[in-house]
Design a protein around this motif. Structure first.
Motif, PDB file in Angstrom:
ATOM      1  N   GLN A 118      53.238 -31.299 -25.290  1.00  0.00           N
ATOM      2  CA  GLN A 118      52.925 -32.576 -25.932  1.00  0.00           C
ATOM      3  C   GLN A 118      51.549 -32.532 -26.586  1.00  0.00           C
ATOM      4  O   GLN A 118      50.545 -32.236 -25.937  1.00  0.00           O
ATOM      5  CB  GLN A 118      52.987 -33.732 -24.930  1.00  0.00           C
ATOM      6  CG  GLN A 118      52.819 -35.092 -25.592  1.00  0.00           C
ATOM      7  CD  GLN A 118      52.961 -36.251 -24.633  1.00  0.00           C
ATOM      8  OE1 GLN A 118      52.688 -36.134 -23.441  1.00  0.00           O
ATOM      9  NE2 GLN A 118      53.388 -37.392 -25.141  1.00  0.00           N
ATOM     10  N   SER A 155      63.837 -41.411 -34.103  1.00  0.00           N
ATOM     11  CA  SER A 155      62.823 -42.243 -34.758  1.00  0.00           C
ATOM     12  C   SER A 155      62.573 -43.505 -33.953  1.00  0.00           C
ATOM     13  O   SER A 155      63.472 -44.004 -33.260  1.00  0.00           O
ATOM     14  CB  SER A 155      63.253 -42.596 -36.188  1.00  0.00           C
ATOM     15  OG  SER A 155      64.446 -43.346 -36.180  1.00  0.00           O
ATOM     16  N   SER A 170      49.295 -38.206 -29.334  1.00  0.00           N
ATOM     17  CA  SER A 170      49.992 -39.208 -30.149  1.00  0.00           C
ATOM     18  C   SER A 170      51.369 -38.747 -30.630  1.00  0.00           C
ATOM     19  O   SER A 170      51.858 -39.233 -31.656  1.00  0.00           O
ATOM     20  CB  SER A 170      49.129 -39.615 -31.363  1.00  0.00           C
ATOM     21  OG  SER A 170      47.917 -40.183 -30.924  1.00  0.00           O
ATOM     22  N   GLN A 171      51.962 -37.810 -29.925  1.00  0.00           N
ATOM     23  CA  GLN A 171      53.326 -37.381 -30.227  1.00  0.00           C
ATOM     24  C   GLN A 171      54.152 -37.378 -28.946  1.00  0.00           C
ATOM     25  O   GLN A 171      53.613 -37.326 -27.853  1.00  0.00           O
ATOM     26  CB  GLN A 171      53.342 -35.981 -30.835  1.00  0.00           C
ATOM     27  CG  GLN A 171      52.689 -35.880 -32.199  1.00  0.00           C
ATOM     28  CD  GLN A 171      52.845 -34.506 -32.811  1.00  0.00           C
ATOM     29  OE1 GLN A 171      53.798 -33.795 -32.504  1.00  0.00           O
ATOM     30  NE2 GLN A 171      51.924 -34.133 -33.677  1.00  0.00           N
ATOM     31  N   PRO A 216      58.468 -40.195 -31.767  1.00  0.00           N
ATOM     32  CA  PRO A 216      57.008 -40.180 -31.867  1.00  0.00           C
ATOM     33  C   PRO A 216      56.338 -41.248 -31.016  1.00  0.00           C
ATOM     34  O   PRO A 216      55.131 -41.203 -30.812  1.00  0.00           O
ATOM     35  CB  PRO A 216      56.764 -40.438 -33.359  1.00  0.00           C
ATOM     36  CG  PRO A 216      57.952 -41.216 -33.782  1.00  0.00           C
ATOM     37  CD  PRO A 216      59.102 -40.703 -32.991  1.00  0.00           C
ATOM     38  N   ARG A 271      57.778 -32.142 -26.601  1.00  0.00           N
ATOM     39  CA  ARG A 271      58.703 -31.278 -27.336  1.00  0.00           C
ATOM     40  C   ARG A 271      59.176 -30.179 -26.410  1.00  0.00           C
ATOM     41  O   ARG A 271      58.370 -29.539 -25.730  1.00  0.00           O
ATOM     42  CB  ARG A 271      57.995 -30.695 -28.550  1.00  0.00           C
ATOM     43  CG  ARG A 271      58.847 -29.806 -29.441  1.00  0.00           C
ATOM     44  CD  ARG A 271      58.041 -29.382 -30.663  1.00  0.00           C
ATOM     45  NE  ARG A 271      57.039 -28.384 -30.320  1.00  0.00           N
ATOM     46  CZ  ARG A 271      57.170 -27.071 -30.546  1.00  0.00           C
ATOM     47  NH1 ARG A 271      58.290 -26.610 -31.052  1.00  0.00           N
ATOM     48  NH2 ARG A 271      56.201 -26.240 -30.233  1.00  0.00           N
ATOM     49  N   ARG A 302      55.522 -47.867 -35.139  1.00  0.00           N
ATOM     50  CA  ARG A 302      54.725 -46.823 -34.523  1.00  0.00           C
ATOM     51  C   ARG A 302      53.562 -47.419 -33.738  1.00  0.00           C
ATOM     52  O   ARG A 302      53.144 -46.855 -32.726  1.00  0.00           O
ATOM     53  CB  ARG A 302      54.193 -45.866 -35.582  1.00  0.00           C
ATOM     54  CG  ARG A 302      55.279 -45.043 -36.273  1.00  0.00           C
ATOM     55  CD  ARG A 302      55.925 -44.045 -35.299  1.00  0.00           C
ATOM     56  NE  ARG A 302      54.947 -43.268 -34.582  1.00  0.00           N
ATOM     57  CZ  ARG A 302      54.371 -42.171 -35.062  1.00  0.00           C
ATOM     58  NH1 ARG A 302      54.702 -41.726 -36.240  1.00  0.00           N
ATOM     59  NH2 ARG A 302      53.480 -41.520 -34.337  1.00  0.00           N
TER      60      ARG A 302
END
Lengths: 116, 110
Positions: B38, A5, B41-42, A109, B45, A9
């Motif tokens: 990807q 986390s 906005s993340q 994120p 992975r 953000r």
């Protein structure tokens, strides 16, 4: 959710201000990475911790950037005297595999920074 | 640092198999090949990782020839949700950081 986390953000700041981002890795992971990503580019490595020790720093990490990982748990990335060129997504990743050649990094994120 | 070269972009229709090839001519003996996905906005992975020959998981297959100077990520029967940027990475051994290139932007069209 036990993933990586990051907070906040999103961050909007004025040029010259200081900002601090936080990353909470997956609890059993001893490695923690910070990356920076700008639009259309892949993530660029900034720095890396093994437990609480900061073992590598990229040349991208100017003197205005500092990262810490007290007690080998969460990490913070501080940018002092922000510049417009610092606007980017700041990504944190953690991993646990002792063999860095085959480790899997788990990414958070990201924190999107906009410097006005 | 091992450098990778992959196409900037690819287009595909839904239901087709997509193969993305990555070149890594100076891969080191101890380096593994890892692919990440990807979405906007993340964070990236992990998709798949391999050292040689073929690796398959529930998401993709990775084909690596004997000389290991290239690798191919194969996505079977892509859907719209596979639209993303795919990164090929090699290295990490010898305490060198992984290096992300610009990746391949895959667009899946209905």
């Amino acid at each position: 959710d036990t993933g990586v986390s990051q907070n906040p953000r999103h961050k909007i700041t004025k040029r010259g201000q200081n900002v601090t981002f936080r990353c909470d890795p997956i609890s059993e992971h001893n490695r923690l990475y910070w990356y920076r990503q700008t639009l259309g580019q892949g993530p660029e490595f900034l720095t890396y911790f093994q437990n609480e020790a900061q073992l590598e720093k990229s040349r991208l990490l100017s003197d205005r950037f500092s990262a810490e990982r007290p007690k080998g748990s969460f990490s913070t990335l501080e940018i002092q005297r922000t510049e417009q060129g610092d606007s980017a997504m700041y990504l944190c990743a953690s991993s646990s595999n002792p063999d860095r050649g085959r480790e899997t990094q788990y990414f958070g994120p990201g924190t999107r920074l906009l410097v006005l | 640092l091992a450098k990778t070269t992959q196409p900037i972009s690819m287009d595909s229709y839904e239901g087709q198999e997509v193969n993305i090839t990555c070149s890594h001519n100076n891969i080191a003996t101890n380096d593994y090949i890892t692919w990440y996905q990807q979405f906007p906005s993340q964070g990236p992975r992990f998709i798949i990782q391999g050292y040689k020959t073929k690796v398959t998981n529930e998401v993709a297959s990775l084909f690596i020839p004997a000389d290991r100077k290239s690798s191919t990520l194969s996505l079977p029967r892509v859907s719209l949700s596979d639209t993303a940027v795919y990164y090929c990475l090699v290295g990490g051994s010898g305490n060198t950081p992984l290096v992300f290139g610009k990746g391949t932007r895959l667009s899946v069209i209905a």
